[in-house]
Design a protein around this motif. Structure first.
Motif, PDB file in Angstrom:
ATOM      1  N   ILE A   1      26.865  23.967  15.938  1.00  0.00           N
ATOM      2  CA  ILE A   1      27.680  25.010  16.739  1.00  0.00           C
ATOM      3  C   ILE A   1      27.396  24.837  17.559  1.00  0.00           C
ATOM      4  CG2 ILE A   1      27.329  27.129  15.119  1.00  0.00           C
ATOM      5  CD1 ILE A   1      25.187  28.163  16.222  1.00  0.00           C
ATOM      6  N   SER A   2      28.550  25.578  19.154  1.00  0.00           N
ATOM      7  CA  SER A   2      28.719  25.475  19.834  1.00  0.00           C
ATOM      8  C   SER A   2      28.696  26.485  21.388  1.00  0.00           C
ATOM      9  CB  SER A   2      30.317  24.061  20.122  1.00  0.00           C
ATOM     10  OG  SER A   2      31.050  25.104  20.032  1.00  0.00           O
ATOM     11  N   CYS A   3      28.574  26.666  21.627  1.00  0.00           N
ATOM     12  CA  CYS A   3      28.805  27.701  22.986  1.00  0.00           C
ATOM     13  C   CYS A   3      29.597  27.933  24.186  1.00  0.00           C
ATOM     14  CB  CYS A   3      27.443  29.060  23.045  1.00  0.00           C
ATOM     15  SG  CYS A   3      27.558  30.019  24.083  1.00  0.00           S
ATOM     16  N   GLU A   4      30.183  28.389  24.775  1.00  0.00           N
ATOM     17  CA  GLU A   4      31.085  28.067  26.387  1.00  0.00           C
ATOM     18  C   GLU A   4      30.722  29.232  26.300  1.00  0.00           C
ATOM     19  OE1 GLU A   4      35.432  26.832  27.148  1.00  0.00           O
ATOM     20  OE2 GLU A   4      34.013  25.574  26.287  1.00  0.00           O
ATOM     21  N   SER A   5      30.419  29.143  27.963  1.00  0.00           N
ATOM     22  CA  SER A   5      30.112  30.900  28.576  1.00  0.00           C
ATOM     23  C   SER A   5      30.730  30.394  30.409  1.00  0.00           C
ATOM     24  CB  SER A   5      28.655  31.170  28.386  1.00  0.00           C
ATOM     25  OG  SER A   5      29.362  32.549  29.067  1.00  0.00           O
ATOM     26  N   THR A   6      31.214  31.300  30.646  1.00  0.00           N
ATOM     27  CA  THR A   6      31.029  31.581  31.831  1.00  0.00           C
ATOM     28  C   THR A   6      31.377  32.525  32.533  1.00  0.00           C
ATOM     29  OG1 THR A   6      33.219  30.568  31.833  1.00  0.00           O
ATOM     30  CG2 THR A   6      32.922  31.351  34.150  1.00  0.00           C
ATOM     31  N   GLY A   7      29.500  32.431  33.609  1.00  0.00           N
ATOM     32  CA  GLY A   7      28.701  33.542  33.996  1.00  0.00           C
ATOM     33  C   GLY A   7      29.905  34.108  35.561  1.00  0.00           C
ATOM     34  N   PRO A   8      29.145  35.884  36.168  1.00  0.00           N
ATOM     35  CA  PRO A   8      29.348  36.709  36.390  1.00  0.00           C
ATOM     36  C   PRO A   8      29.550  35.545  37.836  1.00  0.00           C
ATOM     37  CG  PRO A   8      27.164  36.793  36.501  1.00  0.00           C
ATOM     38  CD  PRO A   8      27.335  36.181  35.301  1.00  0.00           C
ATOM     39  N   ALA A   9      29.657  34.832  38.805  1.00  0.00           N
ATOM     40  CA  ALA A   9      29.848  33.923  39.645  1.00  0.00           C
ATOM     41  C   ALA A   9      30.030  32.255  39.614  1.00  0.00           C
ATOM     42  CB  ALA A   9      28.153  33.116  40.547  1.00  0.00           C
TER      43      ALA A   9
ATOM     44  N   VAL B   1      29.912  30.142  36.922  1.00  0.00           N
ATOM     45  CA  VAL B   1      28.852  29.098  36.395  1.00  0.00           C
ATOM     46  C   VAL B   1      29.376  28.721  35.119  1.00  0.00           C
ATOM     47  CG1 VAL B   1      27.306  28.264  35.709  1.00  0.00           C
ATOM     48  CG2 VAL B   1      27.633  30.199  37.854  1.00  0.00           C
ATOM     49  N   LEU B   2      30.124  27.514  34.767  1.00  0.00           N
ATOM     50  CA  LEU B   2      30.849  27.539  33.138  1.00  0.00           C
ATOM     51  C   LEU B   2      29.209  26.318  32.517  1.00  0.00           C
ATOM     52  CD1 LEU B   2      32.397  26.843  31.117  1.00  0.00           C
ATOM     53  CD2 LEU B   2      32.786  24.961  32.316  1.00  0.00           C
ATOM     54  N   ALA B   3      29.098  26.907  31.681  1.00  0.00           N
ATOM     55  CA  ALA B   3      28.301  25.790  30.461  1.00  0.00           C
ATOM     56  C   ALA B   3      28.947  26.045  29.532  1.00  0.00           C
ATOM     57  CB  ALA B   3      26.862  27.321  29.964  1.00  0.00           C
ATOM     58  N   THR B   4      28.320  25.076  28.503  1.00  0.00           N
ATOM     59  CA  THR B   4      28.012  24.576  27.482  1.00  0.00           C
ATOM     60  C   THR B   4      27.192  24.394  26.882  1.00  0.00           C
ATOM     61  OG1 THR B   4      29.399  22.614  28.006  1.00  0.00           O
ATOM     62  CG2 THR B   4      31.288  23.620  27.673  1.00  0.00           C
ATOM     63  N   GLY B   5      27.251  24.261  25.624  1.00  0.00           N
ATOM     64  CA  GLY B   5      26.110  23.760  24.565  1.00  0.00           C
ATOM     65  C   GLY B   5      26.047  23.994  23.428  1.00  0.00           C
ATOM     66  N   ARG B   6      25.224  23.128  22.847  1.00  0.00           N
ATOM     67  CA  ARG B   6      25.077  22.665  21.587  1.00  0.00           C
ATOM     68  C   ARG B   6      23.950  22.958  20.648  1.00  0.00           C
ATOM     69  NH1 ARG B   6      27.859  18.446  22.735  1.00  0.00           N
ATOM     70  NH2 ARG B   6      26.072  17.110  22.964  1.00  0.00           N
TER      71      ARG B   6
ATOM     72  N   VAL C   1      18.097  20.682  16.842  1.00  0.00           N
ATOM     73  CA  VAL C   1      18.729  19.971  18.361  1.00  0.00           C
ATOM     74  C   VAL C   1      19.682  20.331  19.441  1.00  0.00           C
ATOM     75  CG1 VAL C   1      19.703  17.419  19.646  1.00  0.00           C
ATOM     76  CG2 VAL C   1      18.152  18.232  17.370  1.00  0.00           C
ATOM     77  N   LEU C   2      19.651  20.970  20.932  1.00  0.00           N
ATOM     78  CA  LEU C   2      19.755  21.788  21.271  1.00  0.00           C
ATOM     79  C   LEU C   2      20.306  21.209  22.858  1.00  0.00           C
ATOM     80  CD1 LEU C   2      19.117  25.171  23.455  1.00  0.00           C
ATOM     81  CD2 LEU C   2      18.492  23.567  24.603  1.00  0.00           C
ATOM     82  N   TYR C   3      20.965  20.695  22.774  1.00  0.00           N
ATOM     83  CA  TYR C   3      21.610  20.360  24.440  1.00  0.00           C
ATOM     84  C   TYR C   3      23.059  21.373  25.016  1.00  0.00           C
ATOM     85  CZ  TYR C   3      25.355  17.663  27.542  1.00  0.00           C
ATOM     86  OH  TYR C   3      25.917  17.377  28.247  1.00  0.00           O
ATOM     87  N   VAL C   4      22.539  21.668  26.364  1.00  0.00           N
ATOM     88  CA  VAL C   4      23.342  22.287  27.509  1.00  0.00           C
ATOM     89  C   VAL C   4      23.595  22.145  29.048  1.00  0.00           C
ATOM     90  CG1 VAL C   4      23.049  24.252  29.256  1.00  0.00           C
ATOM     91  CG2 VAL C   4      22.290  24.807  26.021  1.00  0.00           C
ATOM     92  N   ARG C   5      24.660  22.020  29.247  1.00  0.00           N
ATOM     93  CA  ARG C   5      25.246  21.374  30.719  1.00  0.00           C
ATOM     94  C   ARG C   5      25.545  22.395  31.141  1.00  0.00           C
ATOM     95  NH1 ARG C   5      29.868  19.756  32.908  1.00  0.00           N
ATOM     96  NH2 ARG C   5      29.835  17.767  34.196  1.00  0.00           N
ATOM     97  N   ALA C   6      25.605  22.560  32.610  1.00  0.00           N
ATOM     98  CA  ALA C   6      26.047  24.150  32.969  1.00  0.00           C
ATOM     99  C   ALA C   6      26.280  23.101  34.580  1.00  0.00           C
ATOM    100  CB  ALA C   6      24.907  25.143  33.497  1.00  0.00           C
TER     101      ALA C   6
END
Length: 187
Positions: free
Chosen positions: A45-53, A55-60, A80-85
Motif C-alpha cells: 500500500i502507498s500513502c501520500e499526505s501534506t501537512g499543515p506546513a 510538508v509533503l510525504a509519501t510512503g509505502r 517493509v516501510l519506506y517514508v520520504r518527506a
C-alpha cells in the motif's frame, strides 16, 4: 483463479487485515504493485499526505510472505516501510532528527498495539541542489525512513495503523481530535 485465491491462508489473512485499516482523512491509502522478487507472496500500500506546513510525504508499506521464512526475518511474514518527506531547512539541520524520525516508528508501533520482532532500519537526511537544465529550488532537504520488522501473526491492522501514524507524524499532523490554531497576529 486469481493470485490472491491461490495465496496461502496466512497471507490472505494478513492482506485482509491491512485492507481493513481506515486512515484519517488527511491520508490517502492506495494499493500498489508490490515487489515480486523479494518473497513468493507480496502486497503493498502507498500513502501520500501534506501537512499543515505544506510538508509533503509519501510512503509505502510492503507485506512479504515466504512460507519457508528467510534469514533475518525470524518468521514467515515481513513488513517493509519506506517514508520520504520534504523538510524545511531549520529542521533538516537538527542533530536529533534521525533519532526523532526513528521514534516516530517505534512510538507508533507501540501505541497501536502491534507486536513484532526483528525490527531494524535507517533514517537518512539528504540535501540536494539542482543546476543547469534541471535547476529548480536552490536547495531541498529530505528525510527518508526505511525499516522492516516481522509481525508475530497475521493480525496486521495495528501495523497498518502504525504506518498511518508515522505518516501523520512526518508531515506534522496533530493527534486525531486535536485542532491546530493559526499563529496569533501581533498588534
Amino acid at each position: 483463479m486469481t493470485a490472491m485465491t491461490q495465496a496461502p491462508e496466512l497471507f490472505r489473512e494478513a492482506v485482509a487485515a491491512l485492507r481493513s485499516v481506515v486512515p484519517r482523512r488527511e491520508l490517502e491509502l492506495e494499493t500498489l504493485r508490490a515487489p515480486q522478487r523479494l518473497a513468493p507472496w507480496s502486497y503493498a500500500i502507498s500513502c501520500e499526505s501534506t501537512g499543515p506546513a505544506d510538508v509533503l510525504a509519501t510512503g509505502r508499506l510492503v507485506l512479504l510472505h515466504d512460507p519457508d521464512g528467510q534469514d533475518g526475518w525470524d518468521g514467515v511474514l515481513r513488513l517493509v516501510l519506506y517514508v520520504r518527506a520534504e523538510l524545511d531547512r531549520e529542521l533538516a539541520t537538527d542533530p536529533f532528527l534521525p533519532a526523532v524520525g526513528w521514534s516516530w516508528l517505534t512510538d507508533a508501533l507501540e501505541a497501536s498495539g502491534a507486536t513484532w520482532t526483528a525490527l531494524g532500519g535507517t533514517v537518512t537526511e539528504t540535501s540536494s541542489a539542482r543546476f543547469g537544465d534541471i535547476s529548480g529550488p536552490p536547495r531541498t532537504d529530505d528525510l527518508e525512513l526505511r525499516a522492516s520488522w516481522t509481525p508475530v501473526d497475521a493480525q496486521l491492522r495495528p501495523h497498518g495503523e502504525a504506518f498511518c501514524q508515522v505518516m501523520s507524524s512526518v508531515v506534522g499532523l496533530p493527534p486525531v481530535g486535536v485542532t491546530m490554531f493559526g499563529q496569533r497576529q501581533g498588534s
